[in-house]
Write a protein that holds these residues in place. Structure first.
Motif, PDB file in Angstrom:
ATOM      1  N   ALA A   1      32.782  31.217  29.694  1.00 25.10           N
ATOM      2  CA  ALA A   1      33.026  30.237  30.756  1.00 25.10           C
ATOM      3  C   ALA A   1      32.672  30.819  32.122  1.00 25.10           C
ATOM      4  N   LEU A   2      33.019  32.097  32.365  1.00 24.06           N
ATOM      5  CA  LEU A   2      32.675  32.743  33.634  1.00 24.06           C
ATOM      6  C   LEU A   2      31.168  32.825  33.815  1.00 24.06           C
ATOM      7  N   LEU A   3      30.455  33.147  32.759  1.00 21.20           N
ATOM      8  CA  LEU A   3      28.995  33.256  32.843  1.00 21.20           C
ATOM      9  C   LEU A   3      28.345  31.886  33.029  1.00 21.20           C
ATOM     10  N   ALA A   4      28.875  30.874  32.352  1.00 23.41           N
ATOM     11  CA  ALA A   4      28.334  29.517  32.514  1.00 23.41           C
ATOM     12  C   ALA A   4      28.522  29.045  33.950  1.00 23.41           C
ATOM     13  N   ASP A   5      29.684  29.331  34.524  1.00 25.18           N
ATOM     14  CA  ASP A   5      29.941  28.959  35.922  1.00 25.18           C
ATOM     15  C   ASP A   5      28.972  29.678  36.849  1.00 25.18           C
ATOM     16  N   ALA A   6      28.695  30.952  36.579  1.00 28.20           N
ATOM     17  CA  ALA A   6      27.764  31.704  37.421  1.00 28.20           C
ATOM     18  C   ALA A   6      26.361  31.121  37.347  1.00 28.20           C
ATOM     19  N   ARG A   7      25.927  30.724  36.176  1.00 30.82           N
ATOM     20  CA  ARG A   7      24.587  30.140  36.024  1.00 30.82           C
ATOM     21  C   ARG A   7      24.481  28.820  36.782  1.00 30.82           C
TER      22      ARG A   7
ATOM     23  N   ASP B   1      31.473  31.425  45.725  1.00 33.07           N
ATOM     24  CA  ASP B   1      32.017  30.255  45.027  1.00 33.07           C
ATOM     25  C   ASP B   1      32.060  30.440  43.515  1.00 33.07           C
ATOM     26  N   MET B   2      31.547  31.554  43.013  1.00 34.36           N
ATOM     27  CA  MET B   2      31.561  31.801  41.571  1.00 34.36           C
ATOM     28  C   MET B   2      32.930  32.298  41.122  1.00 34.36           C
ATOM     29  N   ALA B   3      33.327  31.877  39.935  1.00 37.62           N
ATOM     30  CA  ALA B   3      34.628  32.282  39.389  1.00 37.62           C
ATOM     31  C   ALA B   3      34.710  33.789  39.183  1.00 37.62           C
ATOM     32  N   ILE B   4      33.585  34.441  38.917  1.00 38.43           N
ATOM     33  CA  ILE B   4      33.614  35.888  38.673  1.00 38.43           C
ATOM     34  C   ILE B   4      34.029  36.674  39.908  1.00 38.43           C
ATOM     35  N   LEU B   5      33.903  36.092  41.105  1.00 30.55           N
ATOM     36  CA  LEU B   5      34.355  36.747  42.320  1.00 30.55           C
ATOM     37  C   LEU B   5      35.695  36.214  42.806  1.00 30.55           C
ATOM     38  N   ARG B   6      36.161  35.132  42.237  1.00 32.80           N
ATOM     39  CA  ARG B   6      37.459  34.571  42.636  1.00 32.80           C
ATOM     40  C   ARG B   6      38.561  34.887  41.643  1.00 32.80           C
ATOM     41  N   GLU B   7      38.187  35.155  40.403  1.00 30.41           N
ATOM     42  CA  GLU B   7      39.174  35.406  39.358  1.00 30.41           C
ATOM     43  C   GLU B   7      39.009  36.820  38.808  1.00 30.41           C
ATOM     44  N   GLU B   8      40.036  37.272  38.121  1.00 30.14           N
ATOM     45  CA  GLU B   8      39.942  38.581  37.480  1.00 30.14           C
ATOM     46  C   GLU B   8      38.949  38.504  36.328  1.00 30.14           C
ATOM     47  N   ILE B   9      38.070  39.499  36.242  1.00 32.19           N
ATOM     48  CA  ILE B   9      37.055  39.500  35.185  1.00 32.19           C
ATOM     49  C   ILE B   9      37.620  40.089  33.894  1.00 32.19           C
ATOM     50  N   ALA B  10      38.123  41.316  33.957  1.00 34.10           N
ATOM     51  CA  ALA B  10      38.694  41.996  32.789  1.00 34.10           C
ATOM     52  C   ALA B  10      37.770  41.865  31.580  1.00 34.10           C
ATOM     53  N   GLY B  11      36.501  42.174  31.801  1.00 34.23           N
ATOM     54  CA  GLY B  11      35.528  42.066  30.733  1.00 34.23           C
ATOM     55  C   GLY B  11      34.208  42.686  31.147  1.00 34.23           C
ATOM     56  N   PRO B  12      33.215  42.686  30.259  1.00 33.18           N
ATOM     57  CA  PRO B  12      31.941  43.379  30.502  1.00 33.18           C
ATOM     58  C   PRO B  12      30.966  42.568  31.352  1.00 33.18           C
ATOM     59  N   ILE B  13      31.358  42.262  32.575  1.00 29.46           N
ATOM     60  CA  ILE B  13      30.489  41.529  33.505  1.00 29.46           C
ATOM     61  C   ILE B  13      30.382  42.339  34.788  1.00 29.46           C
ATOM     62  N   LEU B  14      29.149  42.520  35.284  1.00 30.90           N
ATOM     63  CA  LEU B  14      28.914  43.216  36.550  1.00 30.90           C
ATOM     64  C   LEU B  14      28.163  42.295  37.510  1.00 30.90           C
TER      65      LEU B  14
ATOM     66  N   HIS C   1      48.543  42.387  50.935  1.00 28.32           N
ATOM     67  CA  HIS C   1      47.678  41.681  49.992  1.00 28.32           C
ATOM     68  C   HIS C   1      46.548  42.588  49.536  1.00 28.32           C
ATOM     69  N   ARG C   2      46.427  42.773  48.240  1.00 26.64           N
ATOM     70  CA  ARG C   2      45.346  43.537  47.641  1.00 26.64           C
ATOM     71  C   ARG C   2      44.809  42.731  46.467  1.00 26.64           C
ATOM     72  N   SER C   3      43.505  42.590  46.408  1.00 29.16           N
ATOM     73  CA  SER C   3      42.921  41.720  45.391  1.00 29.16           C
ATOM     74  C   SER C   3      42.876  42.384  44.025  1.00 29.16           C
ATOM     75  N   GLY C   4      42.825  43.708  43.983  1.00 29.52           N
ATOM     76  CA  GLY C   4      42.689  44.385  42.711  1.00 29.52           C
ATOM     77  C   GLY C   4      41.248  44.542  42.266  1.00 29.52           C
ATOM     78  N   LYS C   5      40.292  43.802  42.851  1.00 30.31           N
ATOM     79  CA  LYS C   5      38.880  43.940  42.484  1.00 30.31           C
ATOM     80  C   LYS C   5      38.305  45.204  43.121  1.00 30.31           C
ATOM     81  N   THR C   6      37.659  46.007  42.307  1.00 27.02           N
ATOM     82  CA  THR C   6      37.103  47.278  42.780  1.00 27.02           C
ATOM     83  C   THR C   6      35.617  47.112  43.077  1.00 27.02           C
ATOM     84  N   PRO C   7      35.204  47.217  44.344  1.00 26.38           N
ATOM     85  CA  PRO C   7      33.779  47.109  44.666  1.00 26.38           C
ATOM     86  C   PRO C   7      33.081  48.459  44.560  1.00 26.38           C
TER      87      PRO C   7
END
Length: 452
Positions: free
Chosen positions: A289-295, A323-336, A205-211
């Motif tokens: 939607a990802l940013l709204a969820d984070a807020r 619990d934020m979607a940005i850490l549970r889902e693939e971002i594939a966009g300009p969010i850090l 299992h590899r998440s693909g998210k690069t820390p």
């Protein structure tokens, strides 16, 4: 059982040479001490016509391969230079090392079941893994005898024998190895945990998210510039671009400010080298939607607008939580997103939880850097540079191999070949000693990408 084994494995990292040799020696002594009983079990299972044949064909080769691994594992684990000094000077490649995978499942063959299984076990233990063995239903006497011997020689968190096919099938492995008399099959697969579909199923299992881990000794201005430059390429849609930052808790606000400054400085310089930085309407909706969820979940979003119309802005999210979607889902966009840690152990544990293919580390503390190198697992780790971007890092061919190697069915291998197949090959990359491209950019020389 695999959960206990994985916890013990992570707590033990790095797995020392002495520990690997000790386990191999114990396995060899186990086979040697039970040689006569193992021969009788093999005969009772109909694997060999008599005890002499069982000893010659199965027991003696099993003992030899374990002893050979104990003698040679020190050479096997030695890191190999990637491209020599010329590469180190100009491209930055440093070395390639073999890391353990974690928990390996070995499904034994009914043909030469002891020698084949011990050959694979030798490779798995030499690689530093924890192991679960499932013997073929056609060899019940051998399975019973080996299980009894293992129980006296090993802690269950090191090595155990699965009690049934159902129990084995329910386990989640970092690699499942199926021993077969046929030629080794290198077909790749990537299945859900515990779902071992067919003979070729493998689970890793590899998440693909690069820390990106920022140590307290980091040159934050330089690191922020490199991270933002990487994130701005194709608006953060490049595979294995930095996905989230692990920052010291007391320095999160400062890191956020440095990132904003870097983005404001770099945005006007971004040209065609950054690729297409526009978002489609669907991508924009998803990012919003990802940013709204984070807020909603307590995050603070800092937005740096792009100076050119139609280009995507960069969003930095402070106080990111699990619990934020940005850490549970693939971002594939300009969010850090920015995640906090107190001791460096917390950042290392975070990488274990998400199991990335690539890791970035920034910092000038040699002891901390060595701790991160020794106690994290990934196909690539970049030191003081963004993963898989820039002249110091591996190209598409290595990335393809790293991604495809997340699953592997292995048959008939033993010795060093088994060790290599049951290890995580990691490329350790550092910026080149002569960073010519960056020097030319800083001097204002045209003709090269304006990214640091």
């Amino acid at each position: 059982m695999t959960f206990a084994q994985r916890a013990a494995f992570l707590a033990e990292l790095p797995v020392s040479l002495a520990t690997r040799q000790d386990r191999l020696v114990r396995a060899a002594r186990m086979v040697e001490g039970q040689a006569e009983a193992l021969c009788r079990a093999l005969v009772a299972d109909g694997r060999h016509p008599d005890v002499t044949a069982a000893r010659q064909a199965d027991v003696t080769p099993a003992l030899a391969v374990l002893r050979d691994a104990a003698r040679k594992v020190g050479d096997w684990i030695r890191p190999a230079p990637a491209d020599g000094w010329l590469g180190r000077m100009t491209r930055g490649d440093d070395y390639i090392a073999c890391q353990p995978l974690g928990v390996v499942g070995l499904a034994a063959s009914h043909t030469l079941p002891l020698s084949r299984t011990m050959g694979l076990l030798a490779g798995a233990l030499a690689a530093g893994n924890r192991v679960v063995i499932r013997f073929d239903p056609a060899t019940p006497h051998l399975a019973e005898r080996v299980a009894a011997a293992v129980a006296t020689a090993f802690d269950p968190a090191e090595l155990t024998i699965a009690s049934s096919d159902d129990a084995f099938a329910a386990m989640r492995f970092d690699r499942l190895v199926i021993s077969s008399p046929a030629t080794a099959d290198h077909d790749r697969a990537d299945h859900d945990g515990g779902n071992h579909e067919g003979a070729g199923a493998v689970t890793i299992h590899r998440s693909g998210k690069t820390p990106v881990i920022l140590g307290r000794s980091t040159d934050f201005a330089r690191a922020a510039e490199r991270i933002v430059a990487a994130k701005l390429v194709q608006a953060g849609r490049v595979p294995l671009t930095p996905d989230y930052l692990l920052v010291p808790a007391e320095q999160e606000e400062m890191v956020g400010n440095w990132l904003c400054r870097a983005a404001a400085r770099l945005f006007p310089r971004i040209g065609d080298e950054a690729g297409d930085t526009r978002l489609t309407p669907e991508e924009s909706t998803r990012i919003d939607a990802l940013l709204a969820d984070a807020r909603v979940r307590g995050g603070t979003v800092l937005t740096i607008p792009a100076p050119r119309a139609g280009r995507a802005p960069l969003h930095i999210v402070r106080h990111a939580s699990d619990d934020m979607a940005i850490l549970r889902e693939e971002i594939a966009g300009p969010i850090l997103p920015l995640r906090n840690y107190a001791p460096i152990d917390e950042a290392i544990t975070e990488t274990h939880t998400r199991q990335p293919l690539a890791i970035c580390y920034f910092g000038r503390d040699a002891a901390e850097r060595q701790q991160v190198l020794a106690r994290t697992i990934s196909s690539t780790i970049a030191i003081n540079g963004p993963a898989l971007l820039g002249p110091a890092l591996p190209g598409p061919a290595l990335l393809d191999r790293a991604v495809s190697a997340v699953g592997l069915t292995l048959a008939g291998e033993h010795g060093e070949a088994a060790f290599r197949q049951m290890s995580q090959t990691r490329r350790v990359c550092r910026p080149p000693l002569l960073d010519i491209a960056r020097a030319r950019v800083e001097l204002g020389i045209r003709g090269l990408p304006a990214l640091p």
